[in-house]
Write a protein that holds these residues in place. Structure first.
Motif, mmCIF file in Angstrom:
data_model
loop_
_atom_site.group_PDB
_atom_site.id
_atom_site.type_symbol
_atom_site.label_atom_id
_atom_site.label_comp_id
_atom_site.label_asym_id
_atom_site.label_seq_id
_atom_site.Cartn_x
_atom_site.Cartn_y
_atom_site.Cartn_z
ATOM 1 N N ASN A 1 -61.723 17.791 -74.256
ATOM 2 C CA ASN A 1 -62.290 18.976 -74.880
ATOM 3 C C ASN A 1 -63.809 18.836 -74.829
ATOM 4 N N PRO A 2 -64.524 19.920 -75.077
ATOM 5 C CA PRO A 2 -65.983 19.825 -75.019
ATOM 6 C C PRO A 2 -66.547 19.006 -76.179
ATOM 7 N N SER A 3 -67.666 18.344 -75.907
ATOM 8 C CA SER A 3 -68.416 17.717 -76.990
ATOM 9 C C SER A 3 -69.070 18.832 -77.807
ATOM 10 N N LEU A 4 -69.570 18.489 -78.975
ATOM 11 C CA LEU A 4 -70.276 19.487 -79.783
ATOM 12 C C LEU A 4 -71.487 20.032 -79.020
ATOM 13 N N ILE A 5 -72.183 19.154 -78.298
ATOM 14 C CA ILE A 5 -73.359 19.570 -77.515
ATOM 15 C C ILE A 5 -72.944 20.534 -76.399
ATOM 16 N N SER A 6 -71.874 20.191 -75.674
ATOM 17 C CA SER A 6 -71.395 21.076 -74.605
ATOM 18 C C SER A 6 -70.994 22.435 -75.170
ATOM 19 N N GLY A 7 -70.308 22.431 -76.298
ATOM 20 C CA GLY A 7 -69.904 23.684 -76.922
ATOM 21 C C GLY A 7 -71.091 24.531 -77.335
ATOM 22 N N GLU A 8 -72.144 23.868 -77.790
ATOM 23 C CA GLU A 8 -73.340 24.570 -78.245
ATOM 24 C C GLU A 8 -74.126 25.169 -77.084
ATOM 25 N N ILE A 9 -74.338 24.393 -76.017
ATOM 26 C CA ILE A 9 -75.169 24.900 -74.913
ATOM 27 C C ILE A 9 -74.359 25.585 -73.818
ATOM 28 N N GLY A 10 -73.040 25.392 -73.817
ATOM 29 C CA GLY A 10 -72.190 26.106 -72.865
ATOM 30 C C GLY A 10 -72.081 25.471 -71.493
ATOM 31 N N THR B 1 -62.276 22.548 -66.563
ATOM 32 C CA THR B 1 -61.558 23.048 -67.727
ATOM 33 C C THR B 1 -61.248 21.856 -68.623
ATOM 34 N N ASN B 2 -60.622 22.136 -69.758
ATOM 35 C CA ASN B 2 -60.230 21.095 -70.714
ATOM 36 C C ASN B 2 -58.831 21.380 -71.213
ATOM 37 N N ILE B 3 -58.158 20.353 -71.696
ATOM 38 C CA ILE B 3 -56.817 20.566 -72.254
ATOM 39 C C ILE B 3 -56.919 21.288 -73.605
ATOM 40 N N VAL B 4 -58.013 21.093 -74.316
ATOM 41 C CA VAL B 4 -58.276 21.778 -75.583
ATOM 42 C C VAL B 4 -59.690 22.358 -75.498
ATOM 43 N N SER B 5 -59.863 23.603 -75.902
ATOM 44 C CA SER B 5 -61.168 24.253 -75.742
ATOM 45 C C SER B 5 -62.099 24.063 -76.946
ATOM 46 N N GLU C 1 -50.418 23.324 -77.627
ATOM 47 C CA GLU C 1 -50.812 24.632 -77.103
ATOM 48 C C GLU C 1 -51.637 24.468 -75.828
ATOM 49 N N GLY C 2 -52.556 23.508 -75.840
ATOM 50 C CA GLY C 2 -53.421 23.264 -74.690
ATOM 51 C C GLY C 2 -52.645 22.872 -73.445
#
Length: 166
Positions: A20-29, A69-73, A89-90
């Motif tokens: 899944n994305p790190s918090l940083i990846s989620g923040e900057i996209g 992609t990731n198994i969990v978003s 679900e992922g």
């Protein structure tokens, strides 16, 4: 707000699949954006990419046949925050993505990602004997996280070995 980090299209050579994305990846996209993650360095050192790319260039790699992609978003601080329900679900969503886009190689960035997806108890590095989507090679490599205690040269060698299936 979390940005969608999927970069998908039909006919990819390699689809990289993370936990899944790190918090940083989620923040900057952008994928693998945490400065302690060695993903981009591993791609370059293993010869998968011709140069060292930055996380901000992840979308540009679609034209080179590389997707993400990731198994969990849901972004988290660490993968151990992912719930059993999110993995369940992922797993279904990931199967549908692989089946729809049919990359040549489904490259699991972390043994745990593959174990969650496949529901097998153990596996080895590299190409898997059984593929879950016909015509797609399942390939397992170590996580690129800085927390992984494997020697970087060993990890690079495993990443490099995917090239024989391209």
């Amino acid at each position: 707000m979390t940005k969608d980090l999927d970069h998908l299209k039909a006919g990819l050579t390699i689809l990289f699949i993370g936990y899944n994305p790190s918090l940083i990846s989620g923040e900057i996209g952008h994928n693998y954006a945490n400065k302690n993650n060695r993903f981009w360095k591993l791609l370059y050192q293993s010869g998968i990419t011709e140069r060292l790319y930055l996380p901000e260039e992840d979308g540009n790699l679609l034209d080179k046949g590389l997707g993400f992609t990731n198994i969990v978003s849901r972004p988290t601080r660490s993968a151990d925050e992912i719930t059993k329900e999110e993995y369940q679900e992922g797993r279904k969503i990931l199967y549908r993505k692989i089946n729809l886009f049919k990359p040549k190689i489904a490259f699991f960035v972390g043994k745990g990602v593959y174990l969650q997806y496949s529901q097998v108890k153990k596996t080895s590095w590299g190409k898997q004997e059984k593929s879950f989507v016909p015509g797609v090679i399942d390939f397992v490599a170590p996580s690129s996280s800085g927390l992984v205690r494997m020697n970087i040269d060993e990890i690079t060698s495993i990443y490099n070995s995917v090239k024989k299936y391209i």
